[in-house]
Design a protein around this motif. Structure first.
Motif, mmCIF file in Angstrom:
data_model
loop_
_atom_site.group_PDB
_atom_site.id
_atom_site.type_symbol
_atom_site.label_atom_id
_atom_site.label_comp_id
_atom_site.label_asym_id
_atom_site.label_seq_id
_atom_site.Cartn_x
_atom_site.Cartn_y
_atom_site.Cartn_z
ATOM 1 N N PRO A 207 25.610 87.671 38.694
ATOM 2 C CA PRO A 207 26.490 86.533 38.980
ATOM 3 C C PRO A 207 26.807 86.316 40.454
ATOM 4 C CG PRO A 207 27.692 88.334 37.916
ATOM 5 C CD PRO A 207 26.244 88.661 37.806
ATOM 6 N N CYS A 208 27.023 87.397 41.198
ATOM 7 C CA CYS A 208 27.383 87.202 42.617
ATOM 8 C C CYS A 208 26.185 86.696 43.410
ATOM 9 C CB CYS A 208 27.986 88.462 43.228
ATOM 10 S SG CYS A 208 26.826 89.678 43.862
ATOM 11 N N LEU A 209 24.985 87.179 43.072
ATOM 12 C CA LEU A 209 23.785 86.697 43.758
ATOM 13 C C LEU A 209 23.505 85.242 43.406
ATOM 14 C CD1 LEU A 209 21.318 89.729 43.522
ATOM 15 C CD2 LEU A 209 22.694 88.983 45.471
ATOM 16 N N GLU A 210 23.782 84.862 42.166
ATOM 17 C CA GLU A 210 23.575 83.470 41.779
ATOM 18 C C GLU A 210 24.555 82.557 42.499
ATOM 19 O OE1 GLU A 210 23.512 80.801 37.682
ATOM 20 O OE2 GLU A 210 22.679 82.832 37.686
ATOM 21 N N ALA A 211 25.820 83.005 42.625
ATOM 22 C CA ALA A 211 26.811 82.217 43.356
ATOM 23 C C ALA A 211 26.411 82.075 44.818
ATOM 24 C CB ALA A 211 28.182 82.879 43.242
ATOM 25 N N LEU A 212 25.874 83.140 45.391
ATOM 26 C CA LEU A 212 25.464 83.131 46.792
ATOM 27 C C LEU A 212 24.253 82.227 46.999
ATOM 28 C CD1 LEU A 212 26.021 84.491 49.576
ATOM 29 C CD2 LEU A 212 24.354 86.236 48.915
ATOM 30 N N SER B 188 33.642 88.594 34.770
ATOM 31 C CA SER B 188 33.651 88.485 36.231
ATOM 32 C C SER B 188 33.699 87.029 36.647
ATOM 33 C CB SER B 188 32.414 89.169 36.833
ATOM 34 O OG SER B 188 31.231 88.512 36.417
ATOM 35 N N LEU B 189 34.039 86.840 37.907
ATOM 36 C CA LEU B 189 34.061 85.495 38.488
ATOM 37 C C LEU B 189 33.568 85.611 39.922
ATOM 38 C CD1 LEU B 189 34.935 82.509 37.964
ATOM 39 C CD2 LEU B 189 37.103 83.085 39.086
ATOM 40 N N SER B 190 32.517 84.871 40.241
ATOM 41 C CA SER B 190 31.940 84.895 41.591
ATOM 42 C C SER B 190 32.091 83.522 42.215
ATOM 43 C CB SER B 190 30.459 85.296 41.537
ATOM 44 O OG SER B 190 30.317 86.603 41.014
ATOM 45 N N LEU B 191 32.720 83.482 43.389
ATOM 46 C CA LEU B 191 33.018 82.214 44.042
ATOM 47 C C LEU B 191 32.330 82.153 45.405
ATOM 48 C CD1 LEU B 191 36.072 83.535 42.950
ATOM 49 C CD2 LEU B 191 36.363 81.072 42.799
ATOM 50 N N PRO B 192 31.499 81.140 45.630
ATOM 51 C CA PRO B 192 30.803 81.032 46.915
ATOM 52 C C PRO B 192 31.775 80.728 48.051
ATOM 53 C CG PRO B 192 30.468 79.048 45.627
ATOM 54 C CD PRO B 192 31.178 80.022 44.731
ATOM 55 N N MET B 193 31.485 81.257 49.220
ATOM 56 C CA MET B 193 32.269 80.979 50.424
ATOM 57 C C MET B 193 31.352 80.224 51.380
ATOM 58 S SD MET B 193 34.376 84.562 50.864
ATOM 59 C CE MET B 193 35.764 83.812 51.733
ATOM 60 N N THR B 194 31.648 78.954 51.585
ATOM 61 C CA THR B 194 30.789 78.079 52.370
ATOM 62 C C THR B 194 31.428 77.752 53.710
ATOM 63 O OG1 THR B 194 29.895 77.101 50.342
ATOM 64 C CG2 THR B 194 29.544 75.883 52.381
ATOM 65 N N VAL B 195 30.735 78.091 54.782
ATOM 66 C CA VAL B 195 31.205 77.841 56.141
ATOM 67 C C VAL B 195 30.244 76.879 56.811
ATOM 68 C CG1 VAL B 195 31.693 78.864 58.393
ATOM 69 C CG2 VAL B 195 32.292 80.107 56.301
ATOM 70 N N GLU B 196 30.774 75.723 57.208
ATOM 71 C CA GLU B 196 29.967 74.695 57.871
ATOM 72 C C GLU B 196 28.709 74.373 57.069
ATOM 73 O OE1 GLU B 196 29.387 76.136 61.835
ATOM 74 O OE2 GLU B 196 31.465 75.726 62.423
ATOM 75 N N ARG B 197 28.912 74.096 55.785
ATOM 76 C CA ARG B 197 27.880 73.651 54.841
ATOM 77 C C ARG B 197 26.852 74.718 54.491
ATOM 78 N NH1 ARG B 197 26.484 67.442 56.896
ATOM 79 N NH2 ARG B 197 28.637 66.680 56.851
ATOM 80 N N GLU B 198 27.101 75.949 54.868
ATOM 81 C CA GLU B 198 26.191 77.040 54.521
ATOM 82 C C GLU B 198 26.955 78.097 53.733
ATOM 83 O OE1 GLU B 198 23.392 80.482 56.594
ATOM 84 O OE2 GLU B 198 24.519 79.065 57.843
ATOM 85 N N THR B 199 26.409 78.469 52.582
ATOM 86 C CA THR B 199 27.036 79.515 51.775
ATOM 87 C C THR B 199 26.727 80.858 52.423
ATOM 88 O OG1 THR B 199 26.782 78.208 49.754
ATOM 89 C CG2 THR B 199 27.214 80.553 49.491
ATOM 90 N N VAL B 200 27.731 81.444 53.032
ATOM 91 C CA VAL B 200 27.538 82.684 53.785
ATOM 92 C C VAL B 200 27.945 83.913 52.983
ATOM 93 C CG1 VAL B 200 27.837 81.537 56.005
ATOM 94 C CG2 VAL B 200 29.834 82.513 54.850
ATOM 95 N N GLY B 201 28.690 83.704 51.903
ATOM 96 C CA GLY B 201 29.145 84.843 51.124
ATOM 97 C C GLY B 201 29.627 84.428 49.751
ATOM 98 N N ALA B 202 29.983 85.438 48.955
ATOM 99 C CA ALA B 202 30.537 85.189 47.625
ATOM 100 C C ALA B 202 31.629 86.210 47.353
ATOM 101 C CB ALA B 202 29.454 85.269 46.561
#
Length: 251
Positions: A82-87, A119-133
């Motif tokens: 799940p975390c890799l898919e969110a990323l 589980s819950l995986s949430l993408p973290m997007t910085v300046e239009r790029e998903t840099v983390g989850a």
């Protein structure tokens, strides 16, 4: 009343994020605190991990406990989860009950052995790029529905905004250091040029040609050769130039 208490914890978490943002001088301690606060705020999460991209791969930069760290590592080894898919897809991935979820077979078996059920995986997007989850794990089914899901999404949004700011601050700090280093190098080279001009009775251009020639012959950096010249003449290492001071904005 339970919802009010949960909302109060979330509001308190926002304040803690702002405090962390003001107090953190480096990115790593900030990331460590984000996962710890997330695990406290989004109940009934047992642990939280933060996965980021790097050199085409993914790794955990911070975790609130062993469960999150091991849950993340299983996914990296299996190259799925799940975390890799969110990323990779930049979207929220929720697992209500891993025992009945047919996705990610290589990850599922090992995660269940750890005790991970939802589980819950949430993408973290910085300046239009998903840099983390941001990855939240629980040991009971359907842990991240309703209020928990809402709070997780809200916290991830605030955490991403704070992360954007601290990354920009880190970039500015790197720029500041690069400018300081450049000024120090330039100062040492200028001092050596002055020495050569006095010794050889030549122009600055000719002195620089001599310094560059010595650098090439010795296969050493220009600054190192310049520093050696100054040390030989003065008996001590060259003094650093005054530090670079970034201009302050006028109020």
């Amino acid at each position: 009343m339970v919802s009010d208490a949960a909302d109060s914890r979330l509001a308190s978490a926002y304040g803690r994020l702002l405090t962390l943002l003001a107090d953190s001088l480096h990115v790593d301690p900030f990331l460590d605190q984000i996962v710890r606060v997330a695990a406290e705020v989004v109940t009934p999460a047992v642990a939280c991990g933060l996965t980021v991209r790097r050199d085409g791969g993914a790794f955990t930069v911070a975790s609130s406990g062993d469960l999150a760290a091991q849950g993340d590592e299983i996914q990296y080894g299996a190259d799925e989860g799940p975390c890799l898919e969110a990323l990779r897809r930049g979207r929220i991935v929720e697992v209500d009950d891993l025992r009945e979820d047919g996705r990610w077979c290589r990850y599922r078996e090992h995660a269940l052995r750890l005790g991970i059920v939802s589980s819950l995986s949430l993408p973290m997007t910085v300046e239009r790029e998903t840099v983390g989850a941001l990855n939240l794990y629980a040991t009971r089914p359907a842990a991240f529905t309703g209020t928990a899901r809402r709070h997780a999404e809200a916290f991830a949004a605030q955490g991403t905004a704070a992360l954007t700011i601290i990354l920009r601050q880190a970039d500015q700090a790197l720029l500041h250091q690069q400018l300081t280093d450049a000024m120090a190098s330039r100062s040492v080279i200028d001092q050596a040029l002055g020495v050569l001009m006095g010794q050889q009775r030549c122009t600055a251009t000719e002195a620089f040609a001599l310094l560059r020639q010595a650098s090439q012959h010795r296969n050493r950096k220009l600054r190192d050769v310049a520093s050696e010249i100054i040390t030989q003449v003065s008996g001590q290492s060259p003094q650093p130039a005054p530090g670079f001071v970034a201009p302050r904005h006028q109020m």
